[in-house]
Design an enzyme around this catalytic site. Structure first.
Site, PDB file in Angstrom:
ATOM      1  N   LYS A 112      33.648  34.938  34.050  1.00  0.00           N
ATOM      2  CA  LYS A 112      34.193  33.758  34.285  1.00  0.00           C
ATOM      3  C   LYS A 112      34.918  33.480  32.819  1.00  0.00           C
ATOM      4  O   LYS A 112      36.096  32.913  32.482  1.00  0.00           O
ATOM      5  CB  LYS A 112      34.286  32.947  34.889  1.00  0.00           C
ATOM      6  CG  LYS A 112      33.255  33.442  36.560  1.00  0.00           C
ATOM      7  CD  LYS A 112      33.981  31.726  37.341  1.00  0.00           C
ATOM      8  CE  LYS A 112      33.976  31.979  39.073  1.00  0.00           C
ATOM      9  NZ  LYS A 112      34.323  31.019  40.038  1.00  0.00           N
ATOM     10  N   LYS A 199      37.522  45.967  46.277  1.00  0.00           N
ATOM     11  CA  LYS A 199      37.558  45.352  47.157  1.00  0.00           C
ATOM     12  C   LYS A 199      39.133  44.390  47.747  1.00  0.00           C
ATOM     13  O   LYS A 199      39.484  44.136  46.242  1.00  0.00           O
ATOM     14  CB  LYS A 199      36.497  43.990  47.224  1.00  0.00           C
ATOM     15  CG  LYS A 199      36.727  42.851  46.602  1.00  0.00           C
ATOM     16  CD  LYS A 199      35.256  42.444  46.524  1.00  0.00           C
ATOM     17  CE  LYS A 199      35.064  40.963  45.875  1.00  0.00           C
ATOM     18  NZ  LYS A 199      34.131  40.229  45.738  1.00  0.00           N
ATOM     19  N   LYS A 202      42.047  38.505  46.268  1.00  0.00           N
ATOM     20  CA  LYS A 202      43.802  37.588  45.660  1.00  0.00           C
ATOM     21  C   LYS A 202      43.986  38.406  44.240  1.00  0.00           C
ATOM     22  O   LYS A 202      44.988  38.098  44.194  1.00  0.00           O
ATOM     23  CB  LYS A 202      43.200  36.384  46.088  1.00  0.00           C
ATOM     24  CG  LYS A 202      44.452  35.284  46.155  1.00  0.00           C
ATOM     25  CD  LYS A 202      44.970  34.096  45.270  1.00  0.00           C
ATOM     26  CE  LYS A 202      45.277  33.932  44.419  1.00  0.00           C
ATOM     27  NZ  LYS A 202      45.103  32.211  43.600  1.00  0.00           N
TER      28      LYS A 202
HETATM   29  P1  AMP Z   1      36.156  34.498  47.460  1.00  0.00           P
HETATM   30  O1  AMP Z   1      36.888  34.509  48.925  1.00  0.00           O
HETATM   31  O2  AMP Z   1      35.838  35.279  46.295  1.00  0.00           O
HETATM   32  O3  AMP Z   1      36.287  33.238  46.693  1.00  0.00           O
HETATM   33  O4  AMP Z   1      34.651  34.922  48.360  1.00  0.00           O
HETATM   34  C1  AMP Z   1      34.257  33.657  49.154  1.00  0.00           C
HETATM   35  C2  AMP Z   1      33.145  34.405  49.671  1.00  0.00           C
HETATM   36  O5  AMP Z   1      33.930  35.703  50.238  1.00  0.00           O
HETATM   37  C3  AMP Z   1      32.214  35.325  49.262  1.00  0.00           C
HETATM   38  O6  AMP Z   1      30.613  34.958  49.484  1.00  0.00           O
HETATM   39  C4  AMP Z   1      32.743  36.874  48.670  1.00  0.00           C
HETATM   40  O7  AMP Z   1      31.344  37.001  48.797  1.00  0.00           O
HETATM   41  C5  AMP Z   1      32.848  36.721  50.038  1.00  0.00           C
HETATM   42  N1  AMP Z   1      34.214  38.104  50.101  1.00  0.00           N
HETATM   43  C6  AMP Z   1      35.604  37.592  49.030  1.00  0.00           C
HETATM   44  N2  AMP Z   1      36.138  38.885  49.577  1.00  0.00           N
HETATM   45  C7  AMP Z   1      35.436  40.409  49.747  1.00  0.00           C
HETATM   46  C8  AMP Z   1      35.816  40.903  50.643  1.00  0.00           C
HETATM   47  N3  AMP Z   1      36.843  41.312  50.372  1.00  0.00           N
HETATM   48  N4  AMP Z   1      34.844  41.674  51.348  1.00  0.00           N
HETATM   49  C9  AMP Z   1      34.159  40.736  52.172  1.00  0.00           C
HETATM   50  N5  AMP Z   1      33.970  39.848  51.377  1.00  0.00           N
HETATM   51  C10 AMP Z   1      34.073  38.903  50.525  1.00  0.00           C
END
Ligand code: AMP
Ligand code: TRP
Length: 344
Positions: A112, A199, A202
């Site tokens: 980060k 993956k 956003k």
């Molecule tokens: P974030 O949206 O990156 O803040 O992540 C929130 C949670 O969602 C975390 O536990 C990530 O591991 C999970 N996560 C985010 N993007 C994905 C994705 N494309 N596939 C599976 N899990 C995800």
């Protein structure tokens, strides 16, 4: 009967809820509520650790609250971190039980802080960003969580949390904190439909994520333009009749399964193995499954938004109720650590 196990997890109020973080994390939060004593936090103190705008932060906090409620998180299980200032008090105390060296090794901090330097061309890295995992440990231990459902990327933070708990217990001479376990679910890793090698997220740009609260038409369109390959018949078949899948096709099948459309999944997979599946049909079925799921969530969110005042009141109440538990922990911790004894 033994006491129900406790689950805690948190999410930062940044970004949209998309089908990646919904299927990867939030859906699991909803399901765990059936079995465990769960609390879930929207961590606005954490969201201050990198560059942010105050008015946007408050708005994003409510936005994610409405989204979480719309997909099935129960209001009584949900809290806003900054409405429970005990999180920061425990964080300070934990600062004195965490090792500087261990914090320096946190990969999320390194990632980060590099990202902040690249995107803002600013050399300012806050101490808050460095301390982020200690606040996370406070989030978890404040509620004596047995299980913490998170993605694999949080393993190092959970390890730190356990070492803080351990050091604390050793120092005060009492097994006060239980060491929390990470709960990894069989969460699919949802890939971007526009580029199935990365993956769904956003940060990669608009076409790389599908918003859970999106218009039906756009969901169908996004899935229709998903990247696949030259056709089922071009992929090799093994001795068991299983046809190899490209990353894009695999992701579409994963999405269908994640939507709970198991029969459709089975039928289409049989056709695929036979080499008779048209990707147009696959995309149509997946698009409709996502759109159907989304329609229910959109309708629920609209209902909640129409009752905004009441929902906000409920979350303030649930935060106040959850705070009672936090205060009890702080009372014990103050006692154990030799701090002044506040009357709560
Ligand atoms: P974030 O949206 O990156 O803040 O992540 C929130 C949670 O969602 C975390 O536990 C990530 O591991 C999970 N996560 C985010 N993007 C994905 C994705 N494309 N596939 C599976 N899990 C995800
Ligand atoms: N660091 C977590 C993330 O980036 C969010 C978080 C903050 C969290 N406090 C937590 C997760 C406590 C689990 C438990 O996703």
């Amino acid at each position: 009967m033994s006491e129900q196990k406790r689950v805690l997890s948190c999410i930062q109020p940044t970004g949209h809820m998309h089908f990646g973080n919904y299927f990867g994390a939030v859906k699991n939060w909803v399901d765990l509520q059936e079995k465990y004593n769960c609390v879930y936090g929207v961590v606005d103190y954490h969201a201050m650790t990198t560059l942010y705008k105050p008015d946007k932060l408050r708005q994003a906090t409510w936005e994610i609250i409405f989204s979480l409620l719309a997909v099935g998180v129960k209001a009584e299980n949900l809290f806003i971190q900054s409405l429970i200032p005990e999180h920061v008090e425990l964080c300070w105390i934990f600062n004195c039980f965490s090792s500087y060296g261990q914090l320096q090794r946190m990969t999320q901090f390194k990632d980060k802080s590099n990202q902040a330097k690249e995107t803002t061309k600013d050399t300012f890295i806050s101490t808050g960003l460095f301390d982020y995992p200690v606040l996370q440990a406070a989030d978890i231990l404040l509620y004596h969580a047995d299980f913490v459902p998170v993605g694999k990327d949080q393993d190092q933070h959970l390890e730190l949390c356990r070492s803080i708990a351990n050091r604390f217990n050793t120092q005060v001479g009492k097994e006060y904190f239980v060491l929390p376990e990470t709960l990894h679910t069989e969460t699919p890793k949802i890939m971007s439909t526009a580029d199935p090698t990365r993956k769904m997220s956003k940060s990669a740009g608009d076409k790389h994520y599908i918003n859970v609260f999106e218009e039906q038409k756009r969901i169908l369109k996004q899935v229709r333009s998903a990247v696949t390959d030259a056709g089922a018949s071009t992929m090799s078949v093994d001795a068991n009749g299983i046809r190899e899948k490209s990353a894009g096709v695999e992701n579409l099948f994963e999405l269908l399964k994640a939507c709970g459309k198991l029969n459709a999944h089975k039928d289409l997979e049989t056709k695929y193995n036979e080499g008779n599946l048209s990707y147009g049909d696959l995309k149509g079925t997946v698009g409709e499954a996502l759109a159907e799921l989304s329609a229910g969530f959109v309708a629920r969110k609209a209902e909640l938004m129409a009752d905004k005042k009441n929902v906000k009141y409920q979350i303030q109440q649930s935060s106040a109720e959850i705070r009672v538990r936090a205060k009890q922990t702080l009372k014990d911790v103050r006692q154990l650590t030799g701090l002044g004894n506040l009357k709560y």
